[in-house]
Write an enzyme that holds these catalytic residues in place. Structure first.
Site: not given
Length: 432
Positions: A213-216, A219
């Site tokens: 996941p991009i968010c992982t 961030n």
């Protein structure tokens, strides 16, 4: 020591006494599973050793095994293509290479080594891409063996050999033997272009690449792979703009490694290495030497059977699973009617009337039986969106936000192409 001995009339001055003794047990007489066209004796041995021209694509872990097997089986006119150079990490399983060879082209070094160790064998190397060669080059071979680690390259050579087939010229049909390994798993298959199922027919059997996941990765990275993905997916386009990432370029991999290592240090994550960086961006699975040996043996066994007609060849898929014990299975993979390479029929695709062109493109890249990277779309009358050249991409970019239903009528045709693949896919669009 090479001598001038002649064994059954098919030897040359470079052969040694009884070199082909065991192979000739198969070629001197028919067996219970011999093809009806098999002609035992000097003629088939002469074809195998003096006339048959074979192309090997890939000189990595699988390719090294294939080259050695072919040379020792009696194939003497071998051509080899590989675009990579030797890395120190290759030396644990790619046995044709030595530490002094690091940095040199795999194709050239492998050819030199095989010709030195097996007198009388001529290996003609080409250091470059398979896409560099035209139809006339591929037409010269009797059969082709692939030992590749790239799905895109397999798709390209598969489509190229299918496109070569001329129904009025039987010699234009070039059998393709494809081998692949993934850890303790492997497969070998025989593809008769336009006759049996092709590589494109079985795309849906491939494992989906691991994604994060991009968010992982942006961030909260927790793994070294997250740092590498961050470097390649987010930092590369931010820092290097429109420059295309070449996963075979050591400079590009080195840049990603340094950026990922800095990211890992910031978040106190260990394990980012150069080889892991290359493995993540190329989606490389660690290779097992024993798996390579088994699959290479299977590929070369099929090449021998096809070249000599001494036994029935594989119809058409062999699968090896060695994760828990050793399990193998053979079956006939059937042609897919909607295969864009050998099927000939358009693929019906039902989408929402509210879907945009951009959503359709995302589906084409992710759908398991299509998997076209950077697809360009057009109707028979007009372009919808083209990835290249830059001027045409800019001119058609506004269509990305438009609904497909505004550009294509219900039941209308959309032609999908990609610069990396020598074929087009025809879609019939219907709306839900």
């Amino acid at each position: 020591m090479a001598t001038g001995v002649h064994v059954n009339g098919a030897a040359t001055s470079s052969d040694w006494q009884d070199r082909y003794y065991h192979v000739d047990q198969i070629l001197d007489r028919p067996g219970p599973r011999t093809d009806p066209s098999f002609l035992a004796g000097d003629e088939v041995k002469d074809f195998l050793r003096n006339k048959c021209k074979i192309l090997v694509i890939g000189a990595g872990g699988l390719g090294c095994e294939i080259l050695a097997n072919l040379a020792l089986t009696g194939f003497k006119d071998i051509h080899l293509i590989d675009m990579d150079t030797i890395d120190i990490s290759n030396l644990n399983r790619q046995f044709l290479f030595r530490p002094a060879d690091v940095g040199r082209p795999k194709a050239i070094v492998a050819a030199e080594y095989v010709m030195k160790r097996v007198p009388g064998v001529e290996v003609t190397p080409y250091y470059g891409k398979i896409q560099d060669k035209g139809d006339d080059y591929y037409l010269q071979f009797n059969l082709v063996i692939c030992g590749l680690d790239s799905v895109e390259a397999r798709r390209w050579i598969n489509a190229t050999l299918v496109n070569l087939v001329d129904p009025e010229n039987p010699e234009s049909l070039k059998p393709l033997i494809d081998g692949g390994t993934e850890g303790f798993k492997g497969q070998a298959r025989v593809i008769l272009p336009t006759v049996s199922s092709c590589y494109e027919c079985s795309l849906d059997m491939l494992n989906k690449p691991t994604t994060f996941p991009i968010c992982t990765i942006a961030n909260t990275p927790r793994l070294p792979e997250h740092c590498i993905e961050w470097a390649s997916v987010l930092e590369w386009p931010r820092v290097r703009g429109d420059e295309k990432l070449d996963t075979d370029d050591p400079e590009h991999i080195g840049w990603l490694y340094s950026i990922a290592a800095a990211r890992a240090k910031e978040f106190k994550i260990e394990g980012v290495t150069w080889s892991l960086t290359q493995g993540v961006v190329k989606n490389v699975i660690p290779a097992i030497a024993s798996t390579n040996a088994i699959i290479a043996a299977s590929c070369c066994n099929e090449a021998f059977k096809i070249a000599t007609s001494s036994a029935a060849y594989l119809n058409n898929y062999f699968m090896l699973i060695g994760t828990e014990g050793v399990y193998s299975y053979t079956f006939e993979h059937e042609k897919r009617d909607h295969c864009p390479v050998c099927g000939g029929e358009a693929l019906e695709m039902s989408i929402s009337r509210d879907w945009t062109v951009e959503q359709l493109i995302e589906l084409l890249t992710e759908k398991q039986n299509i998997q076209i990277k950077k697809p360009s779309l057009a109707t028979p009358e007009k372009p919808i969106y083209f990835q290249q050249p830059p001027q045409l991409e800019e001119a058609t970019r506004p269509n990305l936000e438009k609904k497909v239903s505004e550009l294509v009528p219900d039941g209308g045709e959309v032609v999908v192409t990609a610069s990396t693949l020598p074929f087009s896919l025809s879609l019939i669009i219907t709306y839900m």
